[in-house]
Write an enzyme that holds these catalytic residues in place. Structure first.
Site, mmCIF file in Angstrom:
data_model
loop_
_atom_site.group_PDB
_atom_site.id
_atom_site.type_symbol
_atom_site.label_atom_id
_atom_site.label_comp_id
_atom_site.label_asym_id
_atom_site.label_seq_id
_atom_site.Cartn_x
_atom_site.Cartn_y
_atom_site.Cartn_z
ATOM 1 N N ILE A 1 0.827 -1.216 0.000
ATOM 2 C CA ILE A 1 0.000 0.000 0.000
ATOM 3 C C ILE A 1 0.854 1.256 0.000
ATOM 4 O O ILE A 1 0.326 2.368 -0.014
ATOM 5 C CB ILE A 1 -0.955 0.025 1.216
ATOM 6 C CG1 ILE A 1 -0.169 -0.101 2.526
ATOM 7 C CG2 ILE A 1 -2.003 -1.062 1.101
ATOM 8 C CD1 ILE A 1 -1.050 0.032 3.764
ATOM 9 N N ASP B 1 11.502 13.497 10.032
ATOM 10 C CA ASP B 1 10.948 13.376 8.678
ATOM 11 C C ASP B 1 9.469 13.752 8.670
ATOM 12 O O ASP B 1 8.620 12.998 8.190
ATOM 13 C CB ASP B 1 11.153 11.956 8.158
ATOM 14 C CG ASP B 1 10.956 11.854 6.640
ATOM 15 O OD1 ASP B 1 10.943 12.908 5.982
ATOM 16 O OD2 ASP B 1 10.817 10.734 6.135
#
Length: 987
Positions: free
Chosen positions: A702, A821
């Site tokens: 996914i 991040d």
């Protein structure tokens, strides 16, 4: 007889005292045990305060860790800092009425302070800093503590006005209220403290004028009022009468006006911080009377004029920060004679003329930064005479001549930034061997000669030599730069082939070798350098084909090989490179048809122009341009039919063999699965390791990204989980703390943090198990087909929730966790579209841990990286804040942070550029110019409010950005006008 009576009386008194002491002693033990139960909370480790246990001894509690008793076995001191604890302070704390010192700092204690604290009338030292206490600070509780000398409540969540009751504590010497959410003005009554020596009110939400009456605090030695407070007016001239002051910090608090010359009377002052304000006028020459001054920071103001010549008297000065003002003139020669000067930062001013040649001769200079001025002449030769110099920053000036050879021998250097000058000659070879240097920037000069064959800077992260006259071959010794992340050799005269060793560097993210005379093929090692985000090999004479496996570069955003002689078909695999936003294959010799679908939908025909034998779906004729088609025609129909029969027979045989082998391997795999994989759960899980591994199939993928591949896994009990297969993080003997850190992450529980359920590992691979988020990422909603359905109210809600998750990582985890991040693709949405921050703490595991143990240099994703990373190669909480600001801009503008604004321009730069282009700049005009056109019916004031918060977060200077706690506070409590819907905009 009388002596017998006296003896009996004394014995009776002794037994009474012993009984009282025994009762008090056992009461203290009982209170400590209740204190332990309440303070530990549900999240504390089992071994927290492990030795606080009942023992049938009068003195047992006196041996508890962090506990100190007096001769009567009463508890007089408790220090349980850094445990950590996650509960609250219970009412039983008031029973320890002999306490003189209570320190519970550096924990995660929550709630309000109990009113029973008022019973601690013997308390002299109270430190509750670095916790999560909230509510109005109860000054009336502290009032009975008449002996209190130290009160430290730094870094909590207290709100409301500053407590005025504290001024009645006549013995109070140390008061630290900073790092909270106190609001309103500083009370005039704060001038009435009798014994105060230390006062810090910084990093709150204070406003109003700074009371001039504070000058009455004649015993005060330390005063800190700045950082994110927003006062009116300027510095009270009366502060010049505070003769005892040694430390004065009024930085970053919106002060205006001129610097009062009366501050010169502070002859005992060793530190004066006035940076990040709106101060105007010249630097008062009278300040030279502050002969004790060691640190002077006037940076980021609007000061004018020159450096006063009288400052030659400041012989103790170690730090002189005047950067980002409008100062002019020359740097006086006395600056080079200051015997203790270590830091000289004058960047972004209007200084001119030649630098004093004696700079550095004092033997102590460490930090030297004069970027963005008008200096001319030569670089002073003695800058590193001491062998202590760490930074040389001279970019954007008019320096000429060569770099002194002495700089090449300065082993203490960490940064050399000399771009955009008129420097020439051969660069000293020693510069490329300095052991500690992290940045070498020499772009846009006139350097010539070849790079040395021996290069060994083990710490070098950025090497920029663009736009010079360097020649010869690119040395293969670049492979020794194991920490290199950015390599820019463009616009020079390099020849020969690109050494394949360059792409074996484990941390390399940006490569620009364009505009040279390079020949030969693109090295096949390119496809192994999975850390790459940008590659520019354009304007050379490269030939051959694009190497197979280019799709391995899953983080690549820019790929430019234009104006070369590259041939062959355009690789089909590029369609799977979802991060690629800029592709330029123009002006080459590519053949065939440009593939369609996938990421090819992003690129325009300009990406492929100038290839005579290449066509797009719009320009291709009916006949194929592939050479194979012509070959088929020459064979004739019979030959083609025979070939097809043979191919079909071979294919069927191969398929049968593959099926047999696959069945065998699957059976064998199931037999060995439980033996090779281990499941480590962070909560109760009703499935096994083999259930997880069975889901690692192509059809279950996914998502793919820098952190690895993500699979959706359906467990036998009906639970869906997200399985993240990490890239380059093995779990064998050399895991460099992977297990310990992941287990720490597994204990994190917050509503807006994606929960780590556990991990499955073997000797080669780690699989992280997360709760499954059915609505995907915020990035998919903003930049995919769903973006139009994300209304403003939902966007604002997601912003608040994501901010709360990040705030928890920064302020409520011990030690704090830097995400590293933050981006829209790492903010996931559950079934109710509630935001969850994902991938926190994973950035350090994305590369081969055997390559380097220094993982802190991995900065994040292209377009989200804070600007200071280019200078420091380090990340901190403010780096996350910058990235979150970019996410807020994405929510408002609806566009990706890079790739949509032209070459080299990101979303922050585009917003700033748009502001400058407005005829009548205003917040409303700017927001209307950039807001997502898919939005309609939104309250303009609300969008402006969040836009202003975003711009605070993306300020160029890290210290000027708010903390995530402040961001949450601002987003959660918008002004009344920002919540009204009276100003709806319909587009």
């Amino acid at each position: 007889m009388r002596s017998c009576v006296c003896y009996t009386l004394l014995l009776f008194i002794f037994f009474i005292w012993l009984r009282v002491a025994t009762c008090s002693s056992f009461t203290d033990m009982e209170s400590l045990l209740k204190l332990k139960d309440s303070m530990k909370g549900d999240k504390a480790k089992d071994d927290a305060l492990h030795d606080w246990k009942f023992f049938p001894s009068l003195s047992a509690h006196c041996f508890f860790s962090g506990v100190k008793c007096d001769r009567e076995l009463r508890v007089v001191a408790i220090n349980v800092s850094f445990v950590p604890l996650f509960g609250h302070l219970p009412p039983e704390i008031g029973q320890l009425d002999k306490l003189e010192n209570l320190t519970v700092s550096q924990n995660n204690l929550t709630g309000v302070l109990p009113k029973e604290l008022a019973a601690l009338t013997s308390l002299k030292h109270l430190n509750i800093s670095h916790n999560v206490f909230s509510g109005h600070f109860p000054g009336q509780i502290i009032l009975p503590m008449t002996k209190l000398e130290v009160l430290d409540v730094y870094d909590n969540n207290f709100t409301g006005p500053l407590p005025v009751e504290l001024v009645k504590l006549e013995k109070l010497k140390y008061l630290k209220l900073d790092g909270n959410y106190f609001s309103g003005s500083i009370p005039e009554s704060y001038s009435e403290f009798k014994s105060l020596e230390f006062l810090s009110l910084s990093t709150n939400s204070l406003s109003g004028k700074i009371p001039k009456s504070l000058s009455k605090l004649k015993t005060l030695r330390y005063l800190k009022l700045g950082y994110n407070n927003a006062y009116e007016g300027g510095i009270p001239p009366e502060f010049g009468s505070m003769k005892s002051l040694r430390y004065l910090d009024l930085s970053s608090c919106n002060l205006s006006g001129e610097i009062p010359p009366s501050l010169a009377n502070l002859t005992n002052l060793d530190t004066l911080f006035l940076q990040i304000n709106n101060l105007t006028g010249t630097i008062p020459s009278e300040l030279s009377a502050m002969v004790s001054l060691m640190s002077l920071d006037l940076s980021i103001n609007d000061l004018t004029g020159e450096i006063p010549m009288s400052f030659s008297q400041l012989r103790n000065l170690t730090l002189m920060n005047f950067f980002q003002n409008n100062l002019r003139g020359s740097v006086p020669s006395f600056v080079g004679e200051l015997p203790n000067l270590e830091t000289l930062q004058l960047w972004d001013n209007n200084f001119s003329f030649v630098l004093p040649p004696n700079l550095g001769q004092n033997g102590k200079l460490k930090f030297f930064d004069v970027i963005k001025n008008h200096f001319t002449g030569l670089i002073p030769r003695d800058l590193c005479k001491s062998g202590r110099l760490q930074t040389i920053m001279i970019t954007d000036n008019f320096f000429r001549g060569p770099i002194p050879n002495e700089i090449g021998n300065c082993k203490s250097l960490t940064k050399i930034r000399a771009s955009n000058n008129y420097l020439n000659g051969v660069v000293p070879s020693g510069i490329f061997k300095l052991p500690s240097v992290t940045i070498i920037e020499l772009a846009n000069n006139r350097f010539n000669g070849e790079l040395p064959p021996e290069i060994s800077g083990e710490s070098l992260g950025i090497l920029t030599l663009s736009n010079n006259l360097f020649s010869g071959k690119i040395p293969p010794a670049l492979k020794n730069l194991r920490a290199l992340q950015t390599l820019s050799l463009d616009a020079n005269e390099f020849v020969g082939e690109i050494p394949g060793e360059v792409f074996d560097l484990p941390m390399l993210t940006v490569v620009n070798i364009s505009g040279n005379n390079l020949t030969g093929p693109i090295p096949t090692t390119l496809t192994r350098c999975v850390s790459l985000t940008a590659v520019d090999l354009s304007r050379n004479m490269l030939e051959g084909k694009i190497p197979k496996g280019i799709k391995n570069l899953t983080d690549l955003s820019i790929f430019n090989v234009s104006i070369n002689q590259i041939s062959g078909p355009v690789p089909e695999e590029i369609r799977f490179m979802l991060s690629l936003t800029t592709l330029d294959l123009s002006n080459n010799n590519f053949i065939g048809k440009v593939p369609t679908g996938g990421q090819f939908a992003v690129f325009s025909e300009k990406s492929f122009a100038g290839n005579p034998n290449l066509c797009t779906s719009h320009s291709c004729p009916n006949s194929s341009l592939y050479p194979d088609d012509a070959l088929k025609k020459r064979r004739g129909p019979w030959s083609l039919k025979s070939t097809r029969v043979i191919v079909i027979v071979i294919a069927l045989g191969t398929a049968a063999l593959l099926v047999a082998v696959t069945v065998y391997m699957m059976r064998r795999r199931k037999m060995n699965l439980a033996k090779t994989w281990k499941l480590t759960a962070f909560q109760r899980l009703n499935f096994k390791a083999e259930d997880v591994v069975e889901c690692l199939k192509e059809e279950n993928i996914i998502g793919k990204g820098g952190a690895g591949i993500v699979y959706r896994g359906s467990m036998p009990n009906g639970t869906d989980v997200a399985i993240k297969r990490l890239v380059g993080a093995g779990s064998g003997r050399n895991d460099y703390g992977f297990k310990a850190e992941i287990e720490t992450l597994g204990k994190i529980r917050h509503r807006n943090i994606m929960r780590l359920l556990g991990y499955v590992s073997n000797k080669e691979t780690n699989l992280l198990l997360y709760e499954y988020m059915p609505n995907g990422s915020l990035g998919e909603w903003l930049h995919g087909a769903k973006g139009g359905h994300l209304k403003w109210e939902m966007r604002y809600k997601i912003a608040v929730e994501a901010a709360k998750g990040l705030c928890y990582l920064h302020h409520d985890c011990s030690p704090l966790i830097i995400h590293r991040d933050v981006k829209s693709n790492n903010i996931l949405l559950d079934g109710d579209l509630e935001a969850h921050v994902a991938d926190f703490g994973l950035a350090k595991f994305l590369y081969d841990p055997g390559a380097s143990q220094s993982m802190s240099s991995i900065a994040g994703s292209y377009g989200y990286i804070a600007p200071e990373y280019a200078y420091t190669l380090k990340v901190d909480e403010k780096s996350d804040v910058y990235s979150f600001g970019v996410v807020l801009l994405e929510l408002i503008i609806g566009r990706k942070p890079v790739g949509e604004f032209g070459d080299g321009v990101d979303i922050v730069g585009w917003v700033n550029k748009t502001r400058l282009e407005l005829a009548q700049p205003s917040d409303a005009a700017l927001v209307l110019a950039v807001v997502d056109p898919r939005l309609s019916g939104y309250p303009l004031t609300s969008v402006i409010y969040m836009f202003n918060i975003a711009m605070m977060c993306v300020k160029e200077m890290g210290p000027a950005r708010p903390t995530m706690r402040e961001v949450v506070h601002m987003l959660s409590e918008p002004p009344h006008s920002a919540t009204h819907t009276h100003n709806l905009i319909n587009l």
